[in-house]
Design a protein around this motif. Structure first.
Motif, PDB file in Angstrom:
ATOM      1  N   ASP A  53       0.609  -1.126   0.520  1.00  0.00           N
ATOM      2  CA  ASP A  53       0.211  -0.214   0.281  1.00  0.00           C
ATOM      3  C   ASP A  53       1.607   1.695   0.196  1.00  0.00           C
ATOM      4  N   GLY A  54       1.975   1.267   0.636  1.00  0.00           N
ATOM      5  CA  GLY A  54       2.418   2.212   0.951  1.00  0.00           C
ATOM      6  C   GLY A  54       3.442   2.588  -0.451  1.00  0.00           C
ATOM      7  N   LEU A  55       4.031   1.657  -0.672  1.00  0.00           N
ATOM      8  CA  LEU A  55       5.234   1.462  -1.724  1.00  0.00           C
ATOM      9  C   LEU A  55       4.076   2.033  -3.383  1.00  0.00           C
ATOM     10  N   LEU A  56       3.094   1.633  -3.881  1.00  0.00           N
ATOM     11  CA  LEU A  56       2.321   1.828  -3.865  1.00  0.00           C
ATOM     12  C   LEU A  56       1.538   3.361  -4.385  1.00  0.00           C
ATOM     13  N   ALA A  57       1.669   3.424  -3.170  1.00  0.00           N
ATOM     14  CA  ALA A  57       1.108   5.511  -2.579  1.00  0.00           C
ATOM     15  C   ALA A  57       1.735   6.427  -2.842  1.00  0.00           C
ATOM     16  N   GLY A  58       3.598   5.748  -3.203  1.00  0.00           N
ATOM     17  CA  GLY A  58       4.454   7.005  -2.868  1.00  0.00           C
ATOM     18  C   GLY A  58       4.813   7.612  -1.978  1.00  0.00           C
ATOM     19  N   THR A  59       4.898   6.361  -0.626  1.00  0.00           N
ATOM     20  CA  THR A  59       4.468   6.923  -0.121  1.00  0.00           C
ATOM     21  C   THR A  59       6.457   6.252   1.063  1.00  0.00           C
ATOM     22  N   LEU A  60       6.205   6.485   1.908  1.00  0.00           N
ATOM     23  CA  LEU A  60       7.608   5.745   2.302  1.00  0.00           C
ATOM     24  C   LEU A  60       7.042   5.056   3.706  1.00  0.00           C
ATOM     25  N   PRO A  61       7.576   3.699   3.656  1.00  0.00           N
ATOM     26  CA  PRO A  61       7.114   2.627   4.452  1.00  0.00           C
ATOM     27  C   PRO A  61       7.987   2.444   5.310  1.00  0.00           C
ATOM     28  N   VAL A  62       7.561   2.886   6.342  1.00  0.00           N
ATOM     29  CA  VAL A  62       8.371   1.867   7.792  1.00  0.00           C
ATOM     30  C   VAL A  62       7.962   0.623   7.968  1.00  0.00           C
ATOM     31  N   TYR A  63       8.200   0.192   7.867  1.00  0.00           N
ATOM     32  CA  TYR A  63       8.192  -1.797   7.420  1.00  0.00           C
ATOM     33  C   TYR A  63       8.264  -2.835   9.735  1.00  0.00           C
ATOM     34  N   GLN A  64       7.925  -2.955   9.682  1.00  0.00           N
ATOM     35  CA  GLN A  64       7.821  -4.685  11.110  1.00  0.00           C
ATOM     36  C   GLN A  64       7.189  -5.956  10.517  1.00  0.00           C
ATOM     37  N   GLY A  65       7.781  -6.897  10.319  1.00  0.00           N
ATOM     38  CA  GLY A  65       7.195  -8.050  10.278  1.00  0.00           C
ATOM     39  C   GLY A  65       8.685  -8.947   9.629  1.00  0.00           C
ATOM     40  N   ALA A  66       8.150  -9.255   8.379  1.00  0.00           N
ATOM     41  CA  ALA A  66       8.910 -10.565   7.912  1.00  0.00           C
ATOM     42  C   ALA A  66      10.309  -9.619   7.777  1.00  0.00           C
ATOM     43  N   GLU A  67      10.974 -10.990   8.172  1.00  0.00           N
ATOM     44  CA  GLU A  67      12.675 -11.068   7.936  1.00  0.00           C
ATOM     45  C   GLU A  67      12.959 -10.774   6.926  1.00  0.00           C
ATOM     46  N   SER A  68      12.288 -11.835   6.159  1.00  0.00           N
ATOM     47  CA  SER A  68      12.725 -11.969   4.360  1.00  0.00           C
ATOM     48  C   SER A  68      11.973 -11.252   3.330  1.00  0.00           C
ATOM     49  N   ILE A  69      11.546  -9.484   4.177  1.00  0.00           N
ATOM     50  CA  ILE A  69      11.242  -8.407   3.242  1.00  0.00           C
ATOM     51  C   ILE A  69      11.592  -7.867   1.971  1.00  0.00           C
ATOM     52  N   ASP A  70      13.018  -8.087   2.201  1.00  0.00           N
ATOM     53  CA  ASP A  70      13.418  -7.498   1.309  1.00  0.00           C
ATOM     54  C   ASP A  70      13.680  -8.181  -0.167  1.00  0.00           C
ATOM     55  N   LEU A  71      12.827  -9.531  -0.122  1.00  0.00           N
ATOM     56  CA  LEU A  71      12.868 -10.748  -0.872  1.00  0.00           C
ATOM     57  C   LEU A  71      11.876  -9.638  -2.438  1.00  0.00           C
ATOM     58  N   PHE A  72      10.269  -9.229  -1.207  1.00  0.00           N
ATOM     59  CA  PHE A  72       9.595  -8.938  -1.725  1.00  0.00           C
ATOM     60  C   PHE A  72      10.065  -7.570  -2.170  1.00  0.00           C
ATOM     61  N   MET A  73      10.812  -6.624  -2.309  1.00  0.00           N
ATOM     62  CA  MET A  73      10.554  -4.924  -2.490  1.00  0.00           C
ATOM     63  C   MET A  73      10.815  -5.259  -3.961  1.00  0.00           C
TER      64      MET A  73
END
Length: 150
Positions: A53-73
């Motif tokens: 939601d944040g990425l598609l909206a053009g805002t900067l997400p502050v993320y807490q969650g899956a350690e593997s998040i970089d794989l989805f970026m």
């Protein structure tokens, strides 16, 4: 100032900018520099729509969650989110960093350089295609059944 439209710390009513819920959420997020994108549950490899939601909206997400998040970026070489865990789960350190970014436009914009990359592999688009932004799980089931019946 922290605006919360959800049930937790609810202090704002979400403006209705469009009829569709997910589109409305992205339009609201466009108004903000930062978006707290914390997963409800921290489960290995579980990444919900929140960060997208944040990425598609053009805002900067502050993320807490899956350690593997970089794989989805969207980029393997350029950062696109701020990871809460990088601050040792220390809210005061995170707040100081966000204030620093908010006052330094060039540093803030570094988080959006991924948009300038030539993603010829379509890696990020394929990730988005697997989310509810393109198809719901029901749509994917219908598509699979249709292909199987050809």
């Amino acid at each position: 100032t922290l605006h919360s439209y959800g049930g937790c710390f609810h202090n704002r009513e979400e403006p209705q900018l469009t009829e569709q819920r997910s589109e409305n959420k992205r339009k609201v997020l466009q108004r903000y520099k930062f978006y707290l994108s914390f997963e409800n549950n921290i489960i290995k490899d579980y990444v919900s729509e929140k960060v997208f939601d944040g990425l598609l909206a053009g805002t900067l997400p502050v993320y807490q969650g899956a350690e593997s998040i970089d794989l989805f970026m969207p980029s393997e070489s350029n950062k696109a989110i701020i990871k809460f865990d990088d601050f040792g789960n220390d809210m005061s350190k995170l707040a100081a960093y966000l204030k620093e970014l908010a006052s330094d436009e060039a540093k803030y914009e570094e988080y959006f350089t991924w948009k300038e990359e030539d993603d010829t592999s379509g890696r990020f688009q394929s990730i988005i295609d697997m989310t509810a932004y393109k198809y719901t799980s029901m749509c994917r089931i219908c598509e699979a059944v249709h292909k199987a019946n050809r």
